[in-house]
Scaffold this motif. Sequence first.
Motif, PDB file in Angstrom:
ATOM      1  N   CYS A  90      -3.376  -0.350  -4.088  1.00 32.28           N
ATOM      2  CA  CYS A  90      -4.576  -1.109  -3.692  1.00 32.28           C
ATOM      3  C   CYS A  90      -5.468  -1.352  -4.900  1.00 32.28           C
ATOM      4  O   CYS A  90      -6.004  -2.444  -5.089  1.00 32.28           O
ATOM      5  CB  CYS A  90      -5.345  -0.362  -2.604  1.00 32.28           C
ATOM      6  SG  CYS A  90      -4.524  -0.423  -1.002  1.00 32.28           S
ATOM      7  N   CYS A 128      -4.982   0.777   2.554  1.00 37.99           N
ATOM      8  CA  CYS A 128      -5.977   1.861   2.581  1.00 37.99           C
ATOM      9  C   CYS A 128      -7.178   1.552   1.699  1.00 37.99           C
ATOM     10  O   CYS A 128      -8.279   2.029   1.946  1.00 37.99           O
ATOM     11  CB  CYS A 128      -5.323   3.173   2.153  1.00 37.99           C
ATOM     12  SG  CYS A 128      -4.990   3.271   0.378  1.00 37.99           S
ATOM     13  N   GLY A 129      -6.957   0.759   0.665  1.00 35.20           N
ATOM     14  CA  GLY A 129      -8.058   0.398  -0.218  1.00 35.20           C
ATOM     15  C   GLY A 129      -8.343   1.440  -1.286  1.00 35.20           C
ATOM     16  O   GLY A 129      -9.255   1.260  -2.099  1.00 35.20           O
ATOM     17  N   ALA A 130      -7.579   2.523  -1.296  1.00 36.69           N
ATOM     18  CA  ALA A 130      -7.904   3.607  -2.224  1.00 36.69           C
ATOM     19  C   ALA A 130      -6.730   4.049  -3.095  1.00 36.69           C
ATOM     20  O   ALA A 130      -6.935   4.729  -4.096  1.00 36.69           O
ATOM     21  CB  ALA A 130      -8.432   4.800  -1.436  1.00 36.69           C
ATOM     22  N   CYS A 131      -5.505   3.684  -2.729  1.00 38.51           N
ATOM     23  CA  CYS A 131      -4.349   4.191  -3.479  1.00 38.51           C
ATOM     24  C   CYS A 131      -4.165   3.396  -4.783  1.00 38.51           C
ATOM     25  O   CYS A 131      -4.863   2.418  -5.041  1.00 38.51           O
ATOM     26  CB  CYS A 131      -3.094   4.112  -2.625  1.00 38.51           C
ATOM     27  SG  CYS A 131      -2.548   2.412  -2.364  1.00 38.51           S
ATOM     28  N   CYS A 191       0.838  -1.207   0.000  1.00 42.28           N
ATOM     29  CA  CYS A 191       0.000   0.000   0.000  1.00 42.28           C
ATOM     30  C   CYS A 191       0.870   1.254   0.000  1.00 42.28           C
ATOM     31  O   CYS A 191       1.896   1.324   0.648  1.00 42.28           O
ATOM     32  CB  CYS A 191      -0.932   0.003   1.227  1.00 42.28           C
ATOM     33  SG  CYS A 191      -1.941   1.481   1.375  1.00 42.28           S
ATOM     34  N   GLU A 192       0.418   2.258  -0.746  1.00 42.27           N
ATOM     35  CA  GLU A 192       1.251   3.466  -0.951  1.00 42.27           C
ATOM     36  C   GLU A 192       0.810   4.662  -0.132  1.00 42.27           C
ATOM     37  O   GLU A 192       1.357   5.739  -0.269  1.00 42.27           O
ATOM     38  CB  GLU A 192       1.268   3.794  -2.462  1.00 42.27           C
ATOM     39  CG  GLU A 192       2.101   2.760  -3.214  1.00 42.27           C
ATOM     40  CD  GLU A 192       1.884   2.742  -4.720  1.00 42.27           C
ATOM     41  OE1 GLU A 192       1.154   3.611  -5.230  1.00 42.27           O
ATOM     42  OE2 GLU A 192       2.437   1.838  -5.368  1.00 42.27           O
TER      43      GLU A 192
HETATM   44 ZN   LIG Z   1      -3.476   1.580  -0.414  1.00 44.19          ZN
END
Ligand SMILES: [Zn+2]
Length: 335
Positions: A63, A57-60, A45-46
């Motif tokens: 992900c 995070c589920g959004a980067c 994850c970034e």
């Molecule tokens: Zn992420």
Amino acid sequence: MSVAPWLQRQRTSLLAQRGHAWLLHGPSGLGQYELALELARAWLCERADRPQEQGACGACASCHAIDVRAHADLCVLLPEVEMLALGWPLDEKAQAEIDDKKRKPSREIRVEAMRAAVEFGQRTSARGRGKAVLVFPAERMNTISANALLKTLEEPPGDVRFVLATGAAHLLLPTIRSRCMGHQMAWPQPEEASQWLQAQEGVAAADVPVLLAATGGRPEEALRMHAAGRSARAWSALPQALARGDMGAVGGLAPAELIDAMQKLCHDLLRTGQGAAPRFFAAADLPSPARLETLLQWSRKLQDSARIAEHPLNAGLMLESLVALAKTALNSRPP
Ligand SMILES: [Zn+2]
């Protein structure tokens, strides 16, 4: 699918520890694959401002790349049947061979895929957050693949992390086990499992206890059963249908699935024969008590069948003979 709370807790505890190679083990169906993927997502994850223990995070961009099964720094090693079932792309050559019907998707982790993974480990990370290799089910590596992986585990290239997951750790090379940090998968609490399953899309509350019992209290597996169209009603009706020798009740089941269900039924009848409560079926759904010797014979035959269930010469014939055996066993009566 949302990550179950008991997997979230395990993820937090694993991410708080250092380790470049994890082995997630324990009885099959406890979410090994889901947890392994969660670890890999978090590693890659970034979102830099997020404590890693919280998971990805589920959004980067990273992900997202994993969500669409196209992350350049994640190498997923599964048997081809599992890759296809879980939506992971095969490499071009393997996909072409399967498309051209030169061979069937493999049930093992192929040596070619393992060699590609070893090369992957030596490449520079494409996105700059290191790399991850996920192996599941790890016991599906043959000796050649396992030895290729072992070399990489012994001398890991700097920025690659491994997560191996298995429901049968005893089948792994001891040298592989000893190169990894071990994590024993935790069982969910029954209450938590049933709440989670009930919250999943399309699962009816009334079916939850049946699905959980059918899978021995494994919610991820219960959800897969539901997703595969195996209804709670069909499960409850199975014992009586087998006692009648009704082939219609086993339509659409693979031999291995049917054997698994029959082993559970046989187990339950052996238990109720001793006065204990059944574990996988409701007592009301079981046929009349059967003869102990016949049940024990049936149990042995099911074990023999399980060994060849993945490569039956003729799946249809195998189902027929399994149903015939079940009918005989279920209609035997104690003296
Ligand atoms: Zn992420």
